[in-house]
Design a protein around this motif. Structure first.
Motif: not given
Length: 473
Positions: A242, A364-365, A367, A389, A391, A393, A396, A421, A424-426
C-alpha cells in the motif's frame, strides 16, 4: 529628448517575432505596437478562426500606449461578440512611460475587456520576451499561458526588488519561464521557440470549444476511439504494498484514447496531474493524484491547480474524470499558516459548483478530507467506480489504531491494524452504502468510463438563480 530617443532605439533581445496575417484586421491604421484581427493563426487553426492580437517587443520595446490598450480591448470585445477564442502574443515592457496616465487608462480598458471574455470564450496568451508590470497581470486573466524560453514576466522588476529588499536577482530568476513553470503555476506550457509556443496554444485549443455554448470537442480521425477492448496493462499498475508508488499517468493513458493526453502545468504541483484528453473521441479533463510526488497528498499548490482546472473544464463543457489515490492533506505548520483551510476549500468549491458529467475512479487510497474534495459521491459525481485495491476510509489502519488503541502493546496493535484493514480498507463497505456505484477490474476501466460518459452526454442540471458564488480565494 536624447534619453527618449535612446529608449526608443533599444534593440530587443527577442530572436524572432511572428508576422501574422489576418482575414479581417482590427484598427489596421493604428501606428502603435499592437497588431490585431480575425484569422487562423497562419493556418494553424484548421477550420477555425480566433480573435488575435500581437504586442511586438521589437517596436518601442512593446510599450503600450493608450491606443494600443484600446486595440487589445477592441479585439477582446470582438472575440466575445463573435464567440471566437481570444489569442494574444505578448512581448511588452509595460505601459508607455511617455504616455503617462492615458497609457494606464488604455491598459485598464484592455484588462476589463479580457475579463469580460472570461467564461465566454477561451483566452490563450503566449509570452515571447518581456511581460512587465500591468501587462504581466493580463497573464493572470488567461485560461492558458504559454511561455517561451526567452520570456519573463513580473509585476516589479529586479531593480525594484533590489531597492526594497536588497536582494539582487536577474529577469530569469525573478520571473523567467522556468520560475513560472515550477514555482508560480502561471505557465501552462513551456516552449523553446515562438513557433513551438503557438503550436502548443493551438493544441490546447483543440480540446476546447470556441465558446461556452458550443458542444464538447469531438475527435474522430485523430486517435483510436474504440473503447470496447480491455486494457490488461492496468491490472499491473498498482504495487503490491500500500506504500508503493507508481506514476498515475500510466493509469490515465490506459483509460484515454492513445496519444491524446495533454498535461497542463506539469512542473507545478506535480502531486496532482491535470490534463486534457479524449475518451471515445470525446474531449475530457483528467484530474489525478500523483503517488510519485509527495505520496499524492494535497497541498496548497495542488488545491489551487485542481480548482482552476475543474473550473475551466466546467466552463467549457468538458466532462471530468477524477483518478483518486491520496492519503490526505500534506501536514505542516507552514502549510496551515499559509492558508491550507482556505485554499483547500477552493477545490471542494470547484467540484461542488461543476455541472458537467463527472466520473470518479478510486484507484487505491481515499482518506479523510482529501477523499471528499477529490469528487466523491457527496460532492456530486455522477458515477463512482472503484478498483478492488481501493481503500475508502477516514484514515489508514495505523493512524486509526493509534487513536483507538493507544494503550495496547505494539504486538497487539499490529494485529488490530490487520483487522482494521480487512474490515474497512476495501471498496465493498462504501459500495454497500451507495457511495461507490461499481467495483471493477482495472482492465475494464476504459470501457466503463466511456460508457458512463456516453450515458451522461445528455445530463442537464437546473442552475440556482444567483449572481455568483463567493469562491474561497
Amino acid at each position: 529628448m536624447a534619453a527618449t530617443d535612446s529608449f526608443q532605439r533599444r534593440s530587443s533581445d527577442v530572436s524572432h517575432w511572428p508576422e501574422l496575417t489576418f482575414r479581417t484586421p482590427v484598427r489596421a491604421r493604428h501606428k502603435g505596437v499592437v497588431r490585431a484581427g480575425i484569422g487562423d493563426l497562419d493556418g494553424r487553426l484548421i477550420g477555425r478562426e480566433a480573435a488575435i492580437f500581437s504586442v511586438n517587443p521589437t517596436e518601442h520595446r512593446g510599450a503600450l500606449s493608450q491606443a494600443d490598450g484600446e486595440t487589445i480591448a477592441a479585439t477582446a470585445e470582438m472575440a466575445r461578440e463573435l464567440r471566437r477564442p481570444l489569442i494574444g502574443i505578448i512581448g511588452s515592457a509595460g505601459a508607455d512611460i511617455l504616455g503617462g496616465v492615458a497609457a494606464l487608462h488604455g491598459w485598464g480598458q484592455a484588462a476589463k475587456a479580457i475579463s469580460d471574455c472570461s467564461g465566454i470564450v477561451p483566452i490563450v496568451l503566449v509570452v515571447h520576451g518581456p511581460a512587465v508590470s500591468g501587462v504581466a497581470l493580463l497573464l493572470g486573466l488567461a485560461d492558458i499561458v504559454v511561455m517561451t524560453d526567452e520570456s519573463y514576466a513580473f509585476v516589479s522588476g529586479p531593480a525594484m526588488v533590489a531597492d526594497f529588499t536588497g536582494i539582487r536577482v536577474d529577469n530569469a530568476v525573478l520571473g523567467g519561464a522556468a520560475t513560472h513553470a515550477r514555482n508560480t503555476g502561471l505557465s501552462t506550457f513551456g516552449a523553446s521557440t515562438i513557433d513551438e509556443a503557438l503550436d502548443l496554444a493551438v493544441e490546447a485549443l483543440r480540446y476546447l470549444p470556441d465558446h461556452v455554448d458550443a458542444e464538447t470537442a469531438r475527435f474522430t480521425d485523430d486517435f483510436d476511439t474504440s473503447t470496447e477492448a480491455d486494457v490488461p496493462e492496468l491490472d499491473a499498475v498498482i504495487p503490491a504494498t500500500s506504500t508503493g508508488s507508481y506514476d498515475v499517468r500510466l493509469v490515465a493513458r490506459g483509460i484515454v484514447d492513445e496519444g491524446s493526453l495533454l498535461e497542463l502545468r506539469a512542473r507545478w504541483a506535480p502531486n496532482l496531474v491535470t490534463a486534457f484528453a479524449s475518451i471515445g473521441g470525446r474531449a475530457v479533463g483528467i484530474v489525478a493524484n500523483q503517488p510519485i510526488a509527495l505520496a499524492g497528498t494535497l497541498d496548497i499548490p495542488a488545491a489551487q491547480k485542481g480548482a482552476a482546472f475543474v473550473s475551466l473544464c466546467d466552463t467549457f463543457n468538458l466532462p471530468i474524470v477524477t483518478l483518486v489515490d491520496t492519503p490526505g492533506y500534506f501536514p505542516g505548520k507552514d502549510l496551515e499558516w499559509r492558508g491550507m483551510i482556505r485554499h483547500g476549500a477552493q477545490m471542494a468549491y470547484a467540484y461542488a459548483e461543476a455541472t458537467v458529467p463527472r466520473v470518479c475512479v478510486v484507484l487505491r487510497k481515499a482518506y479523510g478530507g482529501a477523499y471528499i474534495v477529490m469528487d466523491c459521491k457527496s460532492m456530486g459525481n455522477d458515477v463512482c467506480i472503484a478498483w478492488p485495491t481501493a481503500e475508502l476510509a477516514v484514515m489508514g489502519a495505523k493512524g486509526a489504531v493509534q487513536i483507538l488503541y493507544r494503550r495496547e502493546t505494539e504486538e497487539r496493535r499490529v494485529e488490530l491494524e490487520n483487522d482494521y484493514a480487512e474490515a474497512y480498507l476495501n471498496p465493498y463497505v462504501a459500495a454497500e452504502r451507495g457511495f461507490v456505484d461499481m467495483v471493477v477490474a482495472p482492465r475494464e476501466t476504459r470501457r466503463l468510463v466511456a460508457r458512463s460518459l456516453d450515458l451522461l452526454s445528455t445530463k442537464r442540471e437546473m442552475l440556482t438563480a444567483k449572481r455568483h458564488g463567493n469562491t474561497p480565494l
